[in-house]
Design a protein around this motif. Structure first.
Motif, PDB file in Angstrom:
ATOM      1  N   VAL A  15       2.977  -7.638  26.881  1.00  0.00           N
ATOM      2  CA  VAL A  15       2.881  -8.054  28.282  1.00  0.00           C
ATOM      3  C   VAL A  15       4.190  -7.738  29.002  1.00  0.00           C
ATOM      4  N   ALA A  16       5.311  -8.044  28.349  1.00  0.00           N
ATOM      5  CA  ALA A  16       6.620  -7.782  28.963  1.00  0.00           C
ATOM      6  C   ALA A  16       6.815  -6.283  29.185  1.00  0.00           C
ATOM      7  N   GLN A  17       6.406  -5.482  28.213  1.00  0.00           N
ATOM      8  CA  GLN A  17       6.537  -4.029  28.345  1.00  0.00           C
ATOM      9  C   GLN A  17       5.710  -3.518  29.527  1.00  0.00           C
ATOM     10  N   TYR A  18       4.482  -3.996  29.620  1.00  0.00           N
ATOM     11  CA  TYR A  18       3.590  -3.554  30.697  1.00  0.00           C
ATOM     12  C   TYR A  18       4.110  -4.003  32.066  1.00  0.00           C
ATOM     13  N   ARG A  19       4.588  -5.242  32.119  1.00  0.00           N
ATOM     14  CA  ARG A  19       5.133  -5.755  33.377  1.00  0.00           C
ATOM     15  C   ARG A  19       6.297  -4.870  33.848  1.00  0.00           C
ATOM     16  N   ASP A  20       7.123  -4.473  32.889  1.00  0.00           N
ATOM     17  CA  ASP A  20       8.256  -3.620  33.223  1.00  0.00           C
ATOM     18  C   ASP A  20       7.794  -2.230  33.673  1.00  0.00           C
ATOM     19  N   THR A  50      -2.101  -7.297  37.709  1.00  0.00           N
ATOM     20  CA  THR A  50      -2.552  -7.039  36.331  1.00  0.00           C
ATOM     21  C   THR A  50      -1.568  -7.542  35.270  1.00  0.00           C
ATOM     22  N   PRO A  51      -0.248  -7.487  35.490  1.00  0.00           N
ATOM     23  CA  PRO A  51       0.626  -8.075  34.456  1.00  0.00           C
ATOM     24  C   PRO A  51       0.365  -9.577  34.270  1.00  0.00           C
ATOM     25  N   ASP A  52       0.080 -10.269  35.378  1.00  0.00           N
ATOM     26  CA  ASP A  52      -0.209 -11.710  35.269  1.00  0.00           C
ATOM     27  C   ASP A  52      -1.516 -11.955  34.508  1.00  0.00           C
ATOM     28  N   ILE A  53      -2.487 -11.079  34.736  1.00  0.00           N
ATOM     29  CA  ILE A  53      -3.754 -11.225  34.010  1.00  0.00           C
ATOM     30  C   ILE A  53      -3.509 -11.053  32.510  1.00  0.00           C
ATOM     31  N   LEU A  54      -2.700 -10.054  32.159  1.00  0.00           N
ATOM     32  CA  LEU A  54      -2.424  -9.844  30.731  1.00  0.00           C
ATOM     33  C   LEU A  54      -1.677 -11.038  30.135  1.00  0.00           C
ATOM     34  N   ALA A  55      -0.791 -11.646  30.926  1.00  0.00           N
ATOM     35  CA  ALA A  55      -0.080 -12.831  30.435  1.00  0.00           C
ATOM     36  C   ALA A  55      -1.056 -13.986  30.222  1.00  0.00           C
ATOM     37  N   GLU A  56      -2.007 -14.136  31.138  1.00  0.00           N
ATOM     38  CA  GLU A  56      -3.053 -15.167  30.972  1.00  0.00           C
ATOM     39  C   GLU A  56      -3.840 -14.912  29.684  1.00  0.00           C
ATOM     40  N   LEU A  57      -4.193 -13.651  29.472  1.00  0.00           N
ATOM     41  CA  LEU A  57      -4.954 -13.306  28.267  1.00  0.00           C
ATOM     42  C   LEU A  57      -4.152 -13.617  27.010  1.00  0.00           C
ATOM     43  N   ALA A  58      -2.861 -13.279  27.033  1.00  0.00           N
ATOM     44  CA  ALA A  58      -2.032 -13.498  25.849  1.00  0.00           C
ATOM     45  C   ALA A  58      -1.972 -14.979  25.489  1.00  0.00           C
ATOM     46  N   ALA A  82      16.285   0.798  26.515  1.00  0.00           N
ATOM     47  CA  ALA A  82      15.422  -0.366  26.267  1.00  0.00           C
ATOM     48  C   ALA A  82      14.129   0.037  25.574  1.00  0.00           C
ATOM     49  N   GLY A  83      13.723   1.302  25.772  1.00  0.00           N
ATOM     50  CA  GLY A  83      12.478   1.777  25.173  1.00  0.00           C
ATOM     51  C   GLY A  83      12.495   1.803  23.653  1.00  0.00           C
ATOM     52  N   LEU A  84      13.680   1.770  23.063  1.00  0.00           N
ATOM     53  CA  LEU A  84      13.776   1.834  21.599  1.00  0.00           C
ATOM     54  C   LEU A  84      13.417   0.518  20.924  1.00  0.00           C
ATOM     55  N   SER A  85      13.505  -0.561  21.672  1.00  0.00           N
ATOM     56  CA  SER A  85      13.341  -1.872  21.023  1.00  0.00           C
ATOM     57  C   SER A  85      12.351  -2.759  21.758  1.00  0.00           C
ATOM     58  N   VAL A  86      11.218  -2.166  22.134  1.00  0.00           N
ATOM     59  CA  VAL A  86      10.210  -2.925  22.886  1.00  0.00           C
ATOM     60  C   VAL A  86       9.590  -4.022  22.031  1.00  0.00           C
ATOM     61  N   PHE A  87       9.303  -3.660  20.790  1.00  0.00           N
ATOM     62  CA  PHE A  87       8.663  -4.622  19.884  1.00  0.00           C
ATOM     63  C   PHE A  87       9.620  -4.950  18.747  1.00  0.00           C
ATOM     64  N   SER A  88       9.682  -6.208  18.389  1.00  0.00           N
ATOM     65  CA  SER A  88      10.559  -6.565  17.279  1.00  0.00           C
ATOM     66  C   SER A  88       9.813  -6.602  15.947  1.00  0.00           C
TER      67      SER A  88
END
Lengths: 567, 173
Positions: A16-21, A101-109, B144-150
């Protein structure tokens, strides 16, 4: 059903954080429209005819009541209080706002859900039998295998940019209810002579512009090798699948070009390097996941409930519903129930917010808080006591979820079509509505009996028209909507691709043509024969001839058969 | 000097990439001063000449070229470039894994071409350890793209044990 541990949850939260970014960078002008496209697609976000569409993953169709309530809430807060179930057992929201859509994904998570890989050129949602775990004809529960595949395919680093989309289905029952041979990989769970569980592996199936049934590439693959063997298939496909022409990029084209023997040899060679490597799955892992799917605490009940039997005898409407919508269960006294999303006047597969809440209530009260989405776009409550069926029916009826038409002509698989989808050549929902109007008499539908009618608005074949007894395909001719009709397709163990009967029809002709096809069947059938049986016995010609009686079709229709890529 | 991401850091980098233009052939193209990544065809045509000339030879593979072609020379190469002609062309991920896991290449694997932030995590997992980002992109941000998922589910070059094996170890520990 499977519940996330801390790691599963963390991965989805980080997604979710990746998508939001990504959305933030896009809005800030740092990520172009072209660069964002494959990223948002791998999060289920399409840009459609009227705006964005979000496809939410429902892994192998399993939902908890809590999750469905969340979907209801999301549909109300972020959409128009309606969702649409798809043939990959997913849910689409047709009116979300891009920025939300990022908020929707956060709700889903927050309820262990996501939209990971519901589109894009990657491994899509794994699908299976809607009666998994309760079907009497099942060898073993396929869901642990699906869950293992879900985890393995989630953010697989090597296979995020395949030549084209990749679909996998798993079947574990005598009767295949997951159309495994219409998938890029179809896995058929079997036992070998020594009792070991493994898979018969089919590869290279798919619908779309070039419908092909999958071919068997391996007769028996012990289950511990499932991931390394699939990696071998995916690697050969990733390296050698066509990338020069997106219409020829599915694995089926590669399999066809090489021939199944040569393709199989390449897989075996690639696999020889990976076999017995760290991706070999130990029994303990299968057992760990399988514990998530342990049967609920069912009661010990007589095989037949006397009260239910009496109601069945005395209430004709209830009995009709039971005949079509209630299915055998492996535990005495229990049944599986299909809630039909094919009520007359409703768009096939659509579910309103109020219906979602009602279904969540039903699942909680009568089916251990769980439900399944079927690839035929209905809902299943898998664990209902026989004695509760009458009450379930009454509640479902009030919600228009009890149309007794499962497996009948009006239980159509139907894509959203040209009303919403940017790709469609033609509308499909109005065709479904017109068929429903023409065949509105239930007794007539019962007389016609088991038959499948599927509608796709374009060559991408989301409506699975190729594997329907009667398939309807929307085509575009000089900017007009026309419909091509195929007959003879089938799902299941005898999966068959239907044949085109001839030039296409105007929208208003379609219900009449279907009626003409049905009338040939009704005249020609012998006792006990289904539509497909009669068709196979007497052949295509009588149907073809009747369909065109009184219709002027001198010029053969030139059909636009380009398969488009969604974006 | 151009900058790239290497081992999670932004560094100056002198390597050039030789590309054959129209009319040039692998056998006759002029070899530039070191350090340079040469096209595979040049390497295959003039291997001995290249080894004599460069202390630290480098080769780049296009997405339709097989890493198998380098199998016998792995130990001689300092840098192998893996080209991503378009970021949606995923063949380079398989190439990188094969170089690392099948041919045990221990030198630098550098992603070149259409290399963007959101691919870096996947690239890293496939054994790519240097990233020549597309010149219009901001390297600081891309890090930042290198460490998106831990955490990750599958086995990869970065983590040869899939999560399920580590979960089992944890459960029995």
């Amino acid at each position: 059903m499977y519940r996330y541990d801390r790691t599963d949850q963390q991965i989805i939260d980080q997604r979710v954080a990746q998508y939001r970014d990504q959305i933030r960078r896009h809005l800030a002008g740092q990520l172009s429209t072209d660069e964002l496209r494959p990223l948002r697609l791998q999060n289920g976000l399409y840009i459609q005819r009227h705006g964005p569409m979000l496809r939410i993953a429902i892994p192998y169709g399993m939902l908890s009541a809590t999750q469905l309530r969340k979907l209801a809430e999301i549909s109300r807060r972020y959409d128009r209080s309606v969702g649409h179930f798809t043939t990959r057992q997913n849910m689409q929201l047709n009116w979300p706002k891009f920025e939300e859509t990022p908020d929707i994904l956060a709700e889903l998570a927050s309820v262990e859900m996501h939209a990971v890989q519901t589109s894009g050129n990657c491994v899509r949602n794994i699908t299976t039998d809607q009666f998994a775990g309760v079907a009497p004809d099942e060898l073993t529960d396929p869901r642990p295998y699906c869950e293992l595949l879900r985890q393995w395919s989630t953010f697989h680093p090597e296979f995020a940019f395949l030549p084209r989309k990749f679909k996998i289905a798993v079947n574990a029952a005598t009767a295949d209810r997951a159309v495994i041979r219409a998938h890029d990989i179809g896995l058929d769970l079997i036992r070998d002579d020594s009792g070991e569980i493994g898979f018969r592996v089919f590869v290279g199936g798919g619908l779309g512009r070039t419908p092909i049934l999958g071919k068997m590439v391996r007769e028996f693959l012990p289950r511990r090798h499932m991931l390394s063997y699939l990696e071998a298939i995916l690697r050969v496909y990733n390296r050698y699948g066509r990338r020069d022409n997106m219409y020829k990029a599915r694995i089926k084209i590669l399999v066809q070009a090489l021939g199944i023997e040569d393709f199989g040899r390449q897989i075996e060679e690639e696999w020889s390097y990976q076999q017995d490597g760290p991706s070999t799955v130990p029994d303990e892992e299968f057992e760990r996941i399988a514990r998530h799917f342990d049967p609920p605490a069912r009661e010990t009940l007589p095989a037949e409930d006397a009260l239910h039997a009496a109601r069945f005898r005395n209430d004709r409407a209830f009995a009709n519903w039971v005949r079509r919508c209630v299915h055998a269960h492996r535990t005495p006294g229990y049944a599986a129930v299909t809630l039909s999303l094919k009520a007359p006047g409703a768009a096939p597969g659509d579910i309103t917010e109020a219906q979602m809440i009602a279904v969540a209530d039903l699942a909680e009260r009568f089916s251990f808080g769980e439900l399944r989405v079927t690839h035929e776009q209905n809902i299943v409550l898998a664990d209902v006591r026989q004695r509760d069926l009458h009450e379930v029916w009454q509640i479902a009826r009030r919600q228009r979820l009890a149309t007794a038409n499962i497996g009948l002509l009006t239980d159509m698989i139907c894509c959203p079509g040209g009303d919403l989808c940017a790709l469609a050549n033609a509308r499909s929902v109005p065709i479904a509505a017109a068929v429903n109007e023409k065949f509105d008499d239930l007794d007539y539908l019962y007389d016609i009996g088991d038959i499948s009618l599927n509608i796709s608005g374009c060559m991408n074949s989301c409506g699975h028209h190729h594997v329907a007894n009667i398939g309807i395909l929307g085509v575009d001719k000089n900017d007009e909507e026309w419909y091509q009709i195929t007959v003879g397709g089938q799902q299941g163990n005898t999966a068959t691709i239907g044949k085109v009967i001839g030039p296409s029809f105007y929208a208003q002709e379609v219900p009449e043509v279907i009626e003409a096809l049905i009338s040939v069947y009704l005249e020609q059938r012998t006792p006990g024969e289904r539509f497909i049986d009669t068709l196979q016995r007497i052949g295509l010609d009588p149907f073809k001839a009747r369909a065109y009686v009184g219709r002027d079709r001198r010029r053969s229709a030139k059909v636009e058969t380009r398969e488009l890529v969604n974006a | 000097m151009p900058r790239i991401i290497k081992h999670h850091q932004i560094v100056d980098d002198p390597w050039q990439i030789l590309t054959l233009t129209d009319g040039e052939t692998p056998g006759t193209v002029a070899l530039p001063a070191a350090p340079v990544l040469l096209p595979l065809a040049v390497w295959l045509a003039r291997r001995d000449e290249i080894l004599a000339r460069y202390q630290q030879p480098g080769v780049w593979l296009d997405s339709d070229e097989d890493p198998e072609a380098l199998a016998g020379d792995i130990a001689r190469l300092t840098v192998i470039g893996v080209n991503f002609p378009k970021f949606t062309d995923g063949r380079g991920y398989s190439s990188a894994r094969l170089l690392r896991e099948r041919y045990h290449y221990a030198g630098e694997i550098r992603a070149i071409g259409d290399v963007l932030q959101d691919q870096l995590f996947f690239m890293r997992r496939c054994g790519i350890d240097a990233y020549a980002l597309r010149p219009d992109k901001n390297l600081e941000q891309a890090l930042a793209g290198l460490s998106v998922f831990s955490e990750t589910y599958q086995a990869g070059v970065d983590q040869p044990q899939p999560l399920f094996l580590r979960r089992l170890t944890e459960a029995t520990a």
